[in-house]
Design an enzyme around this catalytic site. Structure first.
Site, PDB file in Angstrom:
ATOM      1  N   GLY A  94      23.964 -36.162  54.794  1.00 47.23           N
ATOM      2  CA  GLY A  94      24.385 -37.180  53.834  1.00 47.23           C
ATOM      3  C   GLY A  94      23.422 -38.350  53.899  1.00 47.23           C
ATOM      4  O   GLY A  94      22.438 -38.423  53.158  1.00 47.23           O
ATOM      5  N   ILE A 134      47.934 -59.815  44.478  1.00 46.00           N
ATOM      6  CA  ILE A 134      48.514 -60.721  43.478  1.00 46.00           C
ATOM      7  C   ILE A 134      49.658 -60.037  42.727  1.00 46.00           C
ATOM      8  O   ILE A 134      50.655 -60.666  42.380  1.00 46.00           O
ATOM      9  CB  ILE A 134      47.401 -61.222  42.510  1.00 46.00           C
ATOM     10  CG1 ILE A 134      46.477 -62.188  43.260  1.00 46.00           C
ATOM     11  CG2 ILE A 134      47.997 -61.898  41.261  1.00 46.00           C
ATOM     12  CD1 ILE A 134      45.218 -62.604  42.524  1.00 46.00           C
ATOM     13  N   GLU A 166      26.122 -49.052  54.906  1.00 39.87           N
ATOM     14  CA  GLU A 166      25.277 -49.101  56.113  1.00 39.87           C
ATOM     15  C   GLU A 166      23.830 -48.731  55.761  1.00 39.87           C
ATOM     16  O   GLU A 166      22.877 -49.362  56.238  1.00 39.87           O
ATOM     17  CB  GLU A 166      25.835 -48.153  57.189  1.00 39.87           C
ATOM     18  CG  GLU A 166      27.191 -48.567  57.769  1.00 39.87           C
ATOM     19  CD  GLU A 166      28.374 -48.429  56.809  1.00 39.87           C
ATOM     20  OE1 GLU A 166      28.310 -47.558  55.910  1.00 39.87           O
ATOM     21  OE2 GLU A 166      29.346 -49.190  56.941  1.00 39.87           O
ATOM     22  N   GLY A 204      19.425 -45.174  40.539  1.00 38.19           N
ATOM     23  CA  GLY A 204      20.829 -44.750  40.576  1.00 38.19           C
ATOM     24  C   GLY A 204      21.716 -45.826  41.184  1.00 38.19           C
ATOM     25  O   GLY A 204      22.843 -46.054  40.739  1.00 38.19           O
ATOM     26  N   GLU A 248      25.678 -42.552  46.775  1.00 41.53           N
ATOM     27  CA  GLU A 248      24.318 -43.061  46.520  1.00 41.53           C
ATOM     28  C   GLU A 248      23.853 -44.026  47.618  1.00 41.53           C
ATOM     29  O   GLU A 248      23.161 -45.006  47.356  1.00 41.53           O
ATOM     30  CB  GLU A 248      24.201 -43.647  45.104  1.00 41.53           C
ATOM     31  CG  GLU A 248      24.451 -42.558  44.066  1.00 41.53           C
ATOM     32  CD  GLU A 248      23.898 -42.811  42.702  1.00 41.53           C
ATOM     33  OE1 GLU A 248      22.880 -43.495  42.584  1.00 41.53           O
ATOM     34  OE2 GLU A 248      24.481 -42.279  41.742  1.00 41.53           O
TER      35      GLU A 248
HETATM   36  N1  CAA Z   1      10.892 -44.880  46.830  1.00 44.92           N
HETATM   37  C1  CAA Z   1       9.852 -44.045  47.052  1.00 44.92           C
HETATM   38  N2  CAA Z   1       9.543 -43.565  48.296  1.00 44.92           N
HETATM   39  C2  CAA Z   1      10.329 -43.969  49.320  1.00 44.92           C
HETATM   40  C3  CAA Z   1      11.423 -44.837  49.150  1.00 44.92           C
HETATM   41  C4  CAA Z   1      11.694 -45.317  47.842  1.00 44.92           C
HETATM   42  N3  CAA Z   1      12.719 -46.136  47.600  1.00 44.92           N
HETATM   43  N4  CAA Z   1      12.018 -45.044  50.351  1.00 44.92           N
HETATM   44  C5  CAA Z   1      11.327 -44.347  51.242  1.00 44.92           C
HETATM   45  N5  CAA Z   1      10.290 -43.679  50.615  1.00 44.92           N
HETATM   46  C6  CAA Z   1       9.255 -42.855  51.255  1.00 44.92           C
HETATM   47  C7  CAA Z   1       8.560 -43.657  52.355  1.00 44.92           C
HETATM   48  O1  CAA Z   1       7.505 -44.435  51.839  1.00 44.92           O
HETATM   49  C8  CAA Z   1       8.084 -42.559  53.274  1.00 44.92           C
HETATM   50  O2  CAA Z   1       6.916 -41.982  52.716  1.00 44.92           O
HETATM   51  P1  CAA Z   1       5.630 -41.580  53.638  1.00 44.92           P
HETATM   52  O3  CAA Z   1       6.121 -40.612  54.658  1.00 44.92           O
HETATM   53  O4  CAA Z   1       4.647 -41.019  52.682  1.00 44.92           O
HETATM   54  O5  CAA Z   1       5.181 -42.867  54.287  1.00 44.92           O
HETATM   55  C9  CAA Z   1       9.167 -41.504  53.158  1.00 44.92           C
HETATM   56  O6  CAA Z   1       9.860 -41.760  51.928  1.00 44.92           O
HETATM   57  C10 CAA Z   1      10.132 -41.517  54.318  1.00 44.92           C
HETATM   58  O7  CAA Z   1      10.745 -42.794  54.355  1.00 44.92           O
HETATM   59  P2  CAA Z   1      11.650 -43.275  55.568  1.00 44.92           P
HETATM   60  O8  CAA Z   1      10.843 -43.166  56.839  1.00 44.92           O
HETATM   61  O9  CAA Z   1      12.212 -44.599  55.219  1.00 44.92           O
HETATM   62  O10 CAA Z   1      12.770 -42.126  55.590  1.00 44.92           O
HETATM   63  P3  CAA Z   1      14.070 -41.952  56.489  1.00 44.92           P
HETATM   64  O11 CAA Z   1      14.207 -40.527  56.841  1.00 44.92           O
HETATM   65  O12 CAA Z   1      14.081 -42.959  57.590  1.00 44.92           O
HETATM   66  O13 CAA Z   1      15.284 -42.220  55.456  1.00 44.92           O
HETATM   67  C11 CAA Z   1      16.845 -43.417  54.130  1.00 44.92           C
HETATM   68  C12 CAA Z   1      15.402 -43.228  54.606  1.00 44.92           C
HETATM   69  C13 CAA Z   1      16.781 -44.747  53.386  1.00 44.92           C
HETATM   70  C14 CAA Z   1      17.847 -43.483  55.246  1.00 44.92           C
HETATM   71  C15 CAA Z   1      17.208 -42.271  53.156  1.00 44.92           C
HETATM   72  O14 CAA Z   1      17.388 -41.049  53.839  1.00 44.92           O
HETATM   73  C16 CAA Z   1      18.439 -42.567  52.318  1.00 44.92           C
HETATM   74  O15 CAA Z   1      18.368 -43.258  51.295  1.00 44.92           O
HETATM   75  N6  CAA Z   1      19.619 -42.022  52.720  1.00 44.92           N
HETATM   76  C17 CAA Z   1      20.829 -42.085  51.899  1.00 44.92           C
HETATM   77  C18 CAA Z   1      20.863 -40.915  50.970  1.00 44.92           C
HETATM   78  C19 CAA Z   1      21.714 -41.169  49.770  1.00 44.92           C
HETATM   79  O16 CAA Z   1      21.725 -42.243  49.188  1.00 44.92           O
HETATM   80  N7  CAA Z   1      22.420 -40.139  49.354  1.00 44.92           N
HETATM   81  C20 CAA Z   1      23.182 -40.204  48.174  1.00 44.92           C
HETATM   82  C21 CAA Z   1      23.358 -38.851  47.614  1.00 44.92           C
HETATM   83  S1  CAA Z   1      23.307 -38.802  45.884  1.00 44.92           S
HETATM   84  C22 CAA Z   1      24.831 -39.263  45.313  1.00 44.92           C
HETATM   85  O17 CAA Z   1      25.660 -39.778  46.007  1.00 44.92           O
HETATM   86  C23 CAA Z   1      24.939 -39.030  43.866  1.00 44.92           C
HETATM   87  C24 CAA Z   1      26.269 -38.913  43.309  1.00 44.92           C
HETATM   88  O18 CAA Z   1      26.741 -37.824  43.151  1.00 44.92           O
HETATM   89  C25 CAA Z   1      26.965 -40.110  42.794  1.00 44.92           C
END
Ligand code: CAA
Length: 380
Positions: free
Chosen positions: A131, A337, A367, A242, A363
């Site tokens: 997730g 309320i 946290e 999103g 999304e």
């Molecule tokens: N845009 C573009 N690239 C990005 C980015 C962004 N916003 N954020 C990170 N990246 C890139 C980084 O630049 C990095 O690239 P390089 O390796 O080339 O340098 C790469 O992605 C890895 O980045 P991180 O080291 O930051 O990655 P991480 O593994 O530490 O994870 C995280 C980052 C923010 C925790 C991410 O995993 C995350 O957003 N998790 C939550 C997932 C989520 O929101 N899920 C929702 C599911 S969809 C849903 O809910 C839809 C629905 O049905 C309503």
């Protein structure tokens, strides 16, 4: 600095408000009770141009800006948050990445009917064990001849049972973690894709949510979205936009709950006067309206930045974090309320409270938003 909306934006907001008040709001409680998907509303919203608002007209959309989109989505979500999330996912999580990363051939087939609202799209990133740590994808994609063969299960897929196609993320090179993820456009009719468990939810009950099971699912090579291994960056970039949508959904729920509480406080009497005369109620209303106003400013700022072509990862995460926490605060106060009536289904605030809860989870949880915000503040 100019806080005034353009004439076009005001017109679209008014159109959305009228449609939401006349068509969505009267049906929302019943759809929630029956957990019934709002198909007929979505069809009408397609005709109004709400399902592909930021997609250029040549690709079936309305060619509008993100500010117009959030103004519309707020009205839709205030009336029916289930319809709101369905609209948000089709606009930002499905049409969004295809218009940005798709080829012209992909756009012709997989964007035009979705942006017109004739078909519905979904986004498959989460998995049963994946997730918040989205890079830990277990779904695999192996190229065999002219097809990728996908295996895995996607979880909590908004519109899963009703979607005609979805953007699916899978590992083309498992050893490389996030650098081995690719994105695919997968149609519901492909061999090897089935709708799995349909979830029974606390709120947004009229939206549909299910798992999607991929068992030797055959995806034509030309359905790779972007380049191989670009999937994680596509997923993250798509979520930036999103999250503006979910922040807006939360804002709409907050506004609806506030209006219901304000109205109720002016009708309900206690100790010989309307409860709006009591400072305890006035302070709740003041706090609610102030946080809603701040949420709206954050949402509009993030939308405006997207429209300027500026990076908005930080601003989208701030809008989502604040607006979703505000919707939980505001809907709780609205129930308070209303007293005992607020806890019963005959008043809508009970539904608003249940609907608000998910906005802090999907999304990216609150946290994860804090993590994204902090990383952006601390980066060089
Ligand atoms: N845009 C573009 N690239 C990005 C980015 C962004 N916003 N954020 C990170 N990246 C890139 C980084 O630049 C990095 O690239 P390089 O390796 O080339 O340098 C790469 O992605 C890895 O980045 P991180 O080291 O930051 O990655 P991480 O593994 O530490 O994870 C995280 C980052 C923010 C925790 C991410 O995993 C995350 O957003 N998790 C939550 C997932 C989520 O929101 N899920 C929702 C599911 S969809 C849903 O809910 C839809 C629905 O049905 C309503």
């Amino acid at each position: 600095m100019d806080f005034e909306l353009s004439e076009t934006q005001k017109m679209i907001q008014q159109m959305a408000r009228e449609f939401a008040k006349e068509q969505l709001a009267p049906a929302a409680a019943e759809l929630d009770e029956k957990a019934e998907f709002p198909s007929r509303h979505l069809k009408k919203m397609g005709e109004l141009g709400f399902m592909g608002m930021m997609i250029p007209e040549e690709w079936g959309g309305s060619g509008l800006d993100t500010v117009s989109y959030v103004l519309t989505l707020e009205e839709i979500s205030a009336a029916c948050a289930s319809t709101g999330v369905t609209m948000s996912v089709n606009n930002s999580l499905y049409c969004g990445p295809i218009v940005k990363y798709g080829t012209d051939a992909q756009k012709k087939t997989h964007l035009v009917p979705f942006a017109r609202g004739e078909k519905l799209g979904a986004y498959c990133l989460s998995e049963p064990g994946t997730g918040s740590d989205a890079a830990n994808q277990q779904t695999t994609a192996v190229l065999k001849g002219d097809k990728y063969i996908l295996n895995g299960t996607k979880n909590f897929i908004t519109s899963g049972p009703n979607a005609d196609a979805m953007v699916v993320f899978a590992m083309t090179d498992k050893a490389k973690r996030h650098k081995g993820i690719s994105a695919f456009i997968v149609e519901k009719g492909f061999t090897g894709i089935v709708v799995g468990k349909v979830e029974k939810k606390l709120g947004i009950r009229a939206s549909s949510t299910s798992s999607i099971v991929l068992q030797d699912c055959e995806v034509p090579k030309e359905n790779l979205l972007g380049k191989e291994s670009d999937g994680f960056s596509i997923a993250m970039n798509t979520l930036d936009y999103g999250r503006i949508g979910i922040a807006t959904q939360a804002l709409g729920i907050s506004q609806a709950a506030f209006e219901a509480a304000l109205e109720y406080s002016k009708q309900r009497e206690a100790f010989g006067q309307t409860i709006s005369n009591f400072q305890a109620i006035q302070w709740m209303l003041a706090d609610m309206s102030t946080r809603i106003a701040a949420s709206r400013l954050l949402v509009h700022r993030a939308a405006w930045m997207k429209d300027q072509g500026k990076p908005c990862t930080l601003e989208a995460a701030q809008a989502k974090l604040f607006s979703s926490e505000t919707s939980n605060f505001v809907t709780n106060k609205a129930v308070q309320i209303h007293g005992g009536y607020g806890y019963c289904r005959e008043y809508p605030v009970e539904r608003y409270l249940r609907d608000a809860r998910i906005t802090e989870i999907y999304e990216g949880t609150s946290e994860i938003q804090r993590l994204v915000i902090a990383r952006n503040l601390l980066k060089d």
